[in-house]
Design a protein around this motif. Structure first.
Motif, PDB file in Angstrom:
ATOM      1  N   ARG A  68     -23.295  25.516 -21.359  1.00 43.29           N
ATOM      2  CA  ARG A  68     -23.912  26.786 -21.757  1.00 43.29           C
ATOM      3  C   ARG A  68     -23.543  27.120 -23.199  1.00 43.29           C
ATOM      4  O   ARG A  68     -22.553  26.647 -23.733  1.00 43.29           O
ATOM      5  CB  ARG A  68     -23.476  27.890 -20.800  1.00 43.29           C
ATOM      6  N   GLU A  69     -24.373  27.936 -23.827  1.00 48.32           N
ATOM      7  CA  GLU A  69     -24.244  28.240 -25.262  1.00 48.32           C
ATOM      8  C   GLU A  69     -23.636  29.627 -25.464  1.00 48.32           C
ATOM      9  O   GLU A  69     -24.334  30.622 -25.549  1.00 48.32           O
ATOM     10  CB  GLU A  69     -25.638  28.155 -25.903  1.00 48.32           C
ATOM     11  N   PHE A  70     -22.293  29.675 -25.539  1.00 49.28           N
ATOM     12  CA  PHE A  70     -21.565  30.927 -25.730  1.00 49.28           C
ATOM     13  C   PHE A  70     -21.171  31.078 -27.195  1.00 49.28           C
ATOM     14  O   PHE A  70     -20.921  30.101 -27.894  1.00 49.28           O
ATOM     15  CB  PHE A  70     -20.284  30.954 -24.891  1.00 49.28           C
ATOM     16  N   TYR A  71     -21.070  32.342 -27.635  1.00 51.89           N
ATOM     17  CA  TYR A  71     -20.575  32.668 -28.976  1.00 51.89           C
ATOM     18  C   TYR A  71     -19.707  33.910 -28.867  1.00 51.89           C
ATOM     19  O   TYR A  71     -19.911  34.740 -27.986  1.00 51.89           O
ATOM     20  CB  TYR A  71     -21.722  32.961 -29.942  1.00 51.89           C
ATOM     21  N   PHE A  72     -18.732  34.046 -29.771  1.00 51.21           N
ATOM     22  CA  PHE A  72     -18.031  35.316 -29.899  1.00 51.21           C
ATOM     23  C   PHE A  72     -18.388  35.857 -31.267  1.00 51.21           C
ATOM     24  O   PHE A  72     -18.333  35.150 -32.279  1.00 51.21           O
ATOM     25  CB  PHE A  72     -16.513  35.193 -29.669  1.00 51.21           C
ATOM     26  N   VAL A  73     -18.842  37.109 -31.289  1.00 53.31           N
ATOM     27  CA  VAL A  73     -19.411  37.701 -32.496  1.00 53.31           C
ATOM     28  C   VAL A  73     -19.041  39.178 -32.596  1.00 53.31           C
ATOM     29  O   VAL A  73     -18.704  39.810 -31.603  1.00 53.31           O
ATOM     30  CB  VAL A  73     -20.955  37.565 -32.500  1.00 53.31           C
ATOM     31  N   HIS A  74     -19.135  39.691 -33.812  1.00 50.95           N
ATOM     32  CA  HIS A  74     -18.947  41.124 -34.034  1.00 50.95           C
ATOM     33  C   HIS A  74     -20.299  41.732 -34.372  1.00 50.95           C
ATOM     34  O   HIS A  74     -21.083  41.135 -35.131  1.00 50.95           O
ATOM     35  CB  HIS A  74     -17.943  41.372 -35.161  1.00 50.95           C
ATOM     36  N   THR A  75     -20.569  42.891 -33.818  1.00 48.83           N
ATOM     37  CA  THR A  75     -21.892  43.496 -34.000  1.00 48.83           C
ATOM     38  C   THR A  75     -22.106  44.106 -35.382  1.00 48.83           C
ATOM     39  O   THR A  75     -23.179  44.639 -35.656  1.00 48.83           O
ATOM     40  CB  THR A  75     -22.167  44.554 -32.914  1.00 48.83           C
ATOM     41  N   SER A  76     -21.136  43.999 -36.261  1.00 46.62           N
ATOM     42  CA  SER A  76     -21.355  44.452 -37.636  1.00 46.62           C
ATOM     43  C   SER A  76     -22.270  43.481 -38.399  1.00 46.62           C
ATOM     44  O   SER A  76     -22.835  43.849 -39.430  1.00 46.62           O
ATOM     45  CB  SER A  76     -20.024  44.599 -38.372  1.00 46.62           C
ATOM     46  N   ARG A  77     -22.439  42.282 -37.875  1.00 52.45           N
ATOM     47  CA  ARG A  77     -23.316  41.290 -38.510  1.00 52.45           C
ATOM     48  C   ARG A  77     -24.767  41.717 -38.344  1.00 52.45           C
ATOM     49  O   ARG A  77     -25.237  41.922 -37.235  1.00 52.45           O
ATOM     50  CB  ARG A  77     -23.134  39.918 -37.870  1.00 52.45           C
ATOM     51  N   GLU A  78     -25.485  41.857 -39.448  1.00 50.46           N
ATOM     52  CA  GLU A  78     -26.888  42.257 -39.368  1.00 50.46           C
ATOM     53  C   GLU A  78     -27.758  41.151 -38.799  1.00 50.46           C
ATOM     54  O   GLU A  78     -28.674  41.406 -38.032  1.00 50.46           O
ATOM     55  CB  GLU A  78     -27.394  42.678 -40.748  1.00 50.46           C
ATOM     56  N   VAL A  79     -27.464  39.928 -39.201  1.00 51.18           N
ATOM     57  CA  VAL A  79     -28.248  38.780 -38.743  1.00 51.18           C
ATOM     58  C   VAL A  79     -27.305  37.846 -37.993  1.00 51.18           C
ATOM     59  O   VAL A  79     -26.215  37.542 -38.476  1.00 51.18           O
ATOM     60  CB  VAL A  79     -28.886  38.041 -39.939  1.00 51.18           C
ATOM     61  N   LEU A  80     -27.750  37.386 -36.842  1.00 52.14           N
ATOM     62  CA  LEU A  80     -26.937  36.451 -36.071  1.00 52.14           C
ATOM     63  C   LEU A  80     -27.467  35.044 -36.316  1.00 52.14           C
ATOM     64  O   LEU A  80     -28.486  34.647 -35.766  1.00 52.14           O
ATOM     65  CB  LEU A  80     -26.985  36.794 -34.584  1.00 52.14           C
ATOM     66  N   ALA A  81     -26.788  34.334 -37.186  1.00 51.38           N
ATOM     67  CA  ALA A  81     -27.120  32.945 -37.509  1.00 51.38           C
ATOM     68  C   ALA A  81     -25.793  32.179 -37.550  1.00 51.38           C
ATOM     69  O   ALA A  81     -24.905  32.532 -38.319  1.00 51.38           O
ATOM     70  CB  ALA A  81     -27.841  32.851 -38.841  1.00 51.38           C
TER      71      ALA A  81
END
Length: 93
Positions: A61-74
């Motif tokens: 499966r394709e998991f990521y950990f990210v912060h929502t302050s990022r305007e673009v998710l790339a």
């Protein structure tokens, strides 16, 4: 959910997300189009730890950990050379 919807629903938070639909650009950027929020975490370290746990349990499966302050998710894709530890065990059998 789209990334813009995730950012509205979870402002200024660390998340573990799963890409349900995604594509890769010619510049080796992975662009998730539909996401499922798996968990909201208190900080980046706990998000990374949860990501590692989920990735170990469900490697396909394709998991990521990210912060929502990022305007673009790339996400920049990294192509690994060699054998990963989990696959090395299978190769030895």
């Amino acid at each position: 959910m789209m990334w813009s919807d995730v950012r509205i629903a979870y402002p200024d938070q660390w998340l573990v997300v799963e890409a349900l639909e995604a594509y890769t650009t010619a510049e080796s950027l992975r662009i998730p189009q539909r996401l499922a929020v798996i968990e909201s975490c208190s900080d980046g370290a706990s998000a990374m730890q949860r990501y590692r746990s989920l990735h170990g349990e469900y490697p396909q499966r394709e998991f990521y950990f990210v912060h929502t302050s990022r305007e673009v998710l790339a996400i920049r894709e990294h192509h690994w050379l060699g054998i990963r530890k989990g696959n090395a065990d299978l190769a030895q059998r």
